[in-house]
Scaffold this motif. Structure first.
Motif, PDB file in Angstrom:
ATOM      1  N   VAL A 127      -0.680   4.496  -5.390  1.00 40.24           N
ATOM      2  CA  VAL A 127       0.394   5.205  -4.692  1.00 40.24           C
ATOM      3  C   VAL A 127      -0.220   6.269  -3.775  1.00 40.24           C
ATOM      4  N   GLY A 128       0.558   6.724  -2.820  1.00 39.59           N
ATOM      5  CA  GLY A 128       0.104   7.822  -1.978  1.00 39.59           C
ATOM      6  C   GLY A 128      -1.030   7.480  -1.043  1.00 39.59           C
ATOM      7  N   GLY A 160       6.219  -0.186   0.644  1.00 35.58           N
ATOM      8  CA  GLY A 160       7.421  -0.474  -0.136  1.00 35.58           C
ATOM      9  C   GLY A 160       7.537   0.318  -1.417  1.00 35.58           C
ATOM     10  N   LYS A 161       6.553   1.171  -1.709  1.00 39.97           N
ATOM     11  CA  LYS A 161       6.520   1.969  -2.940  1.00 39.97           C
ATOM     12  C   LYS A 161       6.708   1.069  -4.171  1.00 39.97           C
ATOM     13  N   HIS A 162       6.059  -0.072  -4.152  1.00 42.34           N
ATOM     14  CA  HIS A 162       6.264  -1.053  -5.214  1.00 42.34           C
ATOM     15  C   HIS A 162       5.745  -0.571  -6.567  1.00 42.34           C
ATOM     16  N   PRO A 199       0.480  -7.911 -12.590  1.00 41.60           N
ATOM     17  CA  PRO A 199       0.858  -8.386 -11.251  1.00 41.60           C
ATOM     18  C   PRO A 199       2.248  -7.889 -10.877  1.00 41.60           C
ATOM     19  N   LEU A 200       2.497  -7.817  -9.598  1.00 43.06           N
ATOM     20  CA  LEU A 200       3.794  -7.367  -9.108  1.00 43.06           C
ATOM     21  C   LEU A 200       4.778  -8.529  -9.059  1.00 43.06           C
ATOM     22  N   TYR A 206       6.478 -10.895  -1.691  1.00 38.57           N
ATOM     23  CA  TYR A 206       7.021 -11.349  -0.406  1.00 38.57           C
ATOM     24  C   TYR A 206       7.167 -10.169   0.552  1.00 38.57           C
ATOM     25  N   ASP A 207       7.631  -9.045   0.015  1.00 39.08           N
ATOM     26  CA  ASP A 207       7.835  -7.861   0.853  1.00 39.08           C
ATOM     27  C   ASP A 207       6.495  -7.352   1.391  1.00 39.08           C
ATOM     28  N   ALA A 208       5.470  -7.293   0.528  1.00 35.02           N
ATOM     29  CA  ALA A 208       4.148  -6.835   0.959  1.00 35.02           C
ATOM     30  C   ALA A 208       3.544  -7.799   1.983  1.00 35.02           C
ATOM     31  N   ASP A 209       3.782  -9.102   1.809  1.00 41.79           N
ATOM     32  CA  ASP A 209       3.311 -10.080   2.793  1.00 41.79           C
ATOM     33  C   ASP A 209       3.947  -9.824   4.155  1.00 41.79           C
TER      34      ASP A 209
END
Length: 285
Positions: A127-128, A160-162, A199-200, A206-209
């Motif tokens: 993060v950050g 996306g702050k996943h 894993p996410l 998909y969002d990170a891609d």
């Protein structure tokens, strides 16, 4: 001497409004607070007031809090992974990373790019603005654009702050989150464990891609590199963690190819295989 009663009454009303009422409110508040505590616990009131600065509300964490949390997680990760001291290699990765970060969805936070001495083909972000790239991935990429595509994907997770979302879900599921939020030290522990071992989700990948592809294209790199690198890793016996989740790599490749076809980008920047391989060999000697 005659008293000016009008002026006296006006002064009294001002004093009552700005001094007396606040004093009464403070007295009542302290009485209520202390009355709800056991006599032996009353002395804990002061520490409780200061502990508020150590509590995080992950649902609305500020950028400053996120960066500080990332720094603490980075300190912990330095105990778990071996960070490279190769300044030339780190500077090269930083150069690519900063170019991408400036074209990302969150260009205004400070980014920190570090190389991990590990032959596994992997990369991850916390993060950050903190990102980590394994030497095994640097060797596996054929060109700078392929490396940039992975860094762009990890920047997409930060955009996306996943991990923040996943940390909040873990804290709630395990019952460590309270009504006021999550203790910062517990948040650090959860975040490090998730970054290294979990894993996410399908939606996050998909969002990170998608975010990574936009960043890659804005930075001028060839978007085809993201697809070529994923295809290269599909047939490997040991699949990197950023490809080991559902959706599978083949589904993600199809989704990315559709987006690239819509973009119609003609850029070939970063596809010089020979120059990249020569650089990596020189840095890793």
């Amino acid at each position: 001497m005659m008293i000016n009663w009008n002026r006296f009454l006006a002064s009294y009303r001002l004093w009552r409004r700005y001094c007396l009422y606040p004093l009464i409110f403070l007295s009542v508040t302290l009485t209520l607070c202390l009355s709800t505590l056991q006599p032996t616990r009353a002395i804990d009131l002061l520490p409780l007031l200061f502990q508020g600065s150590q509590i995080l509300q992950l649902s609305n964490i500020s950028e400053l809090q996120e960066v500080e949390l990332g720094k603490q997680m980075n300190d912990e990760l330095h105990q778990e992974v071996r960070i490279s001291r190769n300044q030339q290699l780190t500077s090269y990765v930083e150069q690519i990373g900063k170019r991408l970060a400036a074209n990302s969805d969150r260009p205004n936070i400070p980014y920190t790019f570090q190389v991990v001495e590990d032959e596994a083909v992997n990369a991850f972000a916390t993060v950050g603005g903190f990102l980590y790239i394994n030497t095994g991935l640097l060797k596996t990429a054929d060109n700078e654009a392929e490396l940039a595509s992975v860094i762009g994907h990890e920047i997409g997770h930060i955009g996306g702050k996943h991990l923040v979302k996943q940390m909040r879900q873990r804290a709630i599921a395990t019952g460590v989150a309270t009504a006021v939020g999550l203790d910062r030290n517990k948040a650090v522990g959860i975040g490090v464990d998730l970054a290294l071992n979990r894993p996410l989700s399908r939606q996050d990948e998909y969002d990170a891609d998608a975010r990574g592809l936009r960043t890659l294209t804005r930075a001028g790199y060839s978007p085809s590199a993201m697809v070529s690198f994923m295809k290269k890793l599909q047939g490997r016996s040991s699949v990197p963690s950023f490809l080991s989740t559902h959706p599978g790599a083949s589904d993600r490749v199809k989704a990315l190819q559709r987006q690239i076809d819509l973009q119609r980008s003609k850029s070939n920047f970063g596809l010089d295989n020979a120059a990249y391989k020569a650089n990596i060999r020189a840095f890793l000697q």
